[in-house]
Design a protein around this motif. Structure first.
Motif, PDB file in Angstrom:
ATOM      1  N   ASN A  77       0.775  -1.166  -0.071  1.00 52.47           N
ATOM      2  CA  ASN A  77      -0.124  -0.041   0.030  1.00 52.47           C
ATOM      3  C   ASN A  77       0.945   1.131  -0.156  1.00 52.47           C
ATOM      4  N   ILE A 115       1.139   4.395  -3.127  1.00 51.68           N
ATOM      5  CA  ILE A 115       0.994   5.780  -2.772  1.00 51.68           C
ATOM      6  C   ILE A 115       2.342   6.703  -2.621  1.00 51.68           C
ATOM      7  N   VAL A 120       2.233   9.919  -4.491  1.00 49.17           N
ATOM      8  CA  VAL A 120       1.645  10.780  -3.964  1.00 49.17           C
ATOM      9  C   VAL A 120       2.314  11.397  -2.579  1.00 49.17           C
ATOM     10  N   LEU A 121       3.025  10.642  -1.963  1.00 44.69           N
ATOM     11  CA  LEU A 121       4.049  11.061  -0.837  1.00 44.69           C
ATOM     12  C   LEU A 121       5.104  12.019  -1.397  1.00 44.69           C
ATOM     13  N   SER A 150      -5.779  11.348  -6.196  1.00 45.48           N
ATOM     14  CA  SER A 150      -6.239  10.077  -6.656  1.00 45.48           C
ATOM     15  C   SER A 150      -5.952   9.670  -8.175  1.00 45.48           C
ATOM     16  N   PHE A 176      -8.963   5.783  -3.179  1.00 41.62           N
ATOM     17  CA  PHE A 176      -7.819   6.561  -2.674  1.00 41.62           C
ATOM     18  C   PHE A 176      -7.677   6.715  -1.295  1.00 41.62           C
ATOM     19  N   CYS A 177      -8.826   7.287  -0.621  1.00 37.53           N
ATOM     20  CA  CYS A 177      -8.895   7.583   0.843  1.00 37.53           C
ATOM     21  C   CYS A 177      -8.689   6.346   1.880  1.00 37.53           C
ATOM     22  N   PHE A 212      -5.171   5.117   1.178  1.00 42.13           N
ATOM     23  CA  PHE A 212      -3.924   5.857   1.809  1.00 42.13           C
ATOM     24  C   PHE A 212      -3.999   5.776   3.439  1.00 42.13           C
ATOM     25  N   LYS A 213      -5.314   5.703   3.871  1.00 46.16           N
ATOM     26  CA  LYS A 213      -5.638   5.379   5.424  1.00 46.16           C
ATOM     27  C   LYS A 213      -4.895   4.146   5.895  1.00 46.16           C
ATOM     28  N   SER A 240      -5.600   9.825   7.505  1.00 45.66           N
ATOM     29  CA  SER A 240      -6.232  10.467   6.273  1.00 45.66           C
ATOM     30  C   SER A 240      -5.028  10.809   5.441  1.00 45.66           C
ATOM     31  N   PHE A 241      -5.281  11.386   4.149  1.00 45.42           N
ATOM     32  CA  PHE A 241      -4.686  12.087   3.292  1.00 45.42           C
ATOM     33  C   PHE A 241      -4.414  13.548   3.832  1.00 45.42           C
ATOM     34  N   TYR A 260      -2.522  13.965   6.839  1.00 47.55           N
ATOM     35  CA  TYR A 260      -0.969  13.925   6.395  1.00 47.55           C
ATOM     36  C   TYR A 260      -0.390  15.141   5.801  1.00 47.55           C
TER      37      TYR A 260
END
Length: 97
Positions: free
Chosen positions: A16, A20, A23-24, A41, A51-52, A55-56, A62-63, A66
């Motif tokens: 996971n 992501i 995104v990070l 997303s 996506f939510c 990410f969680k 949550s995004f 973060y």
């Protein structure tokens, strides 16, 4: 939890996180910009609701939490190492209100 279950859980978590990573990376480079959930997303080609959840599962927050933590970290650094006032710093790190 048995050792095998722990290994499987950690591999699943790693998978996971690996998913992501774009995104990070984006957040680290663009934390001061307006960042929208649907853009993130789309960055990893998934629906916003998925996506939510993804990410969680990967980050245990949550995004948006973060994103706020990243911004707060940069704000803290600026507060300690610059002569800027709080309002300037808030805007500089992406807090618009």
């Amino acid at each position: 939890m048995t050792t095998i279950k722990m290994i499987i859980a950690s591999l699943y978590s790693f998978k996971n996180i690996e998913r992501i990573l774009p995104v990070l990376d984006y957040v680290q480079k663009h934390y001061a910009d307006s960042i929208k959930l649907d853009e993130m997303s789309a960055l990893i080609n998934v629906e916003s609701s998925y996506f939510c959840r993804l990410f969680k599962r990967a980050m245990s927050i949550s995004f948006m939490e973060y994103l706020y933590l990243v911004r707060l970290s940069h704000a803290e650094n600026l507060l300690l190492n610059s002569d800027k006032n709080i309002t300037e710093i808030a805007y500089e790190v992406g807090f618009s209100s």
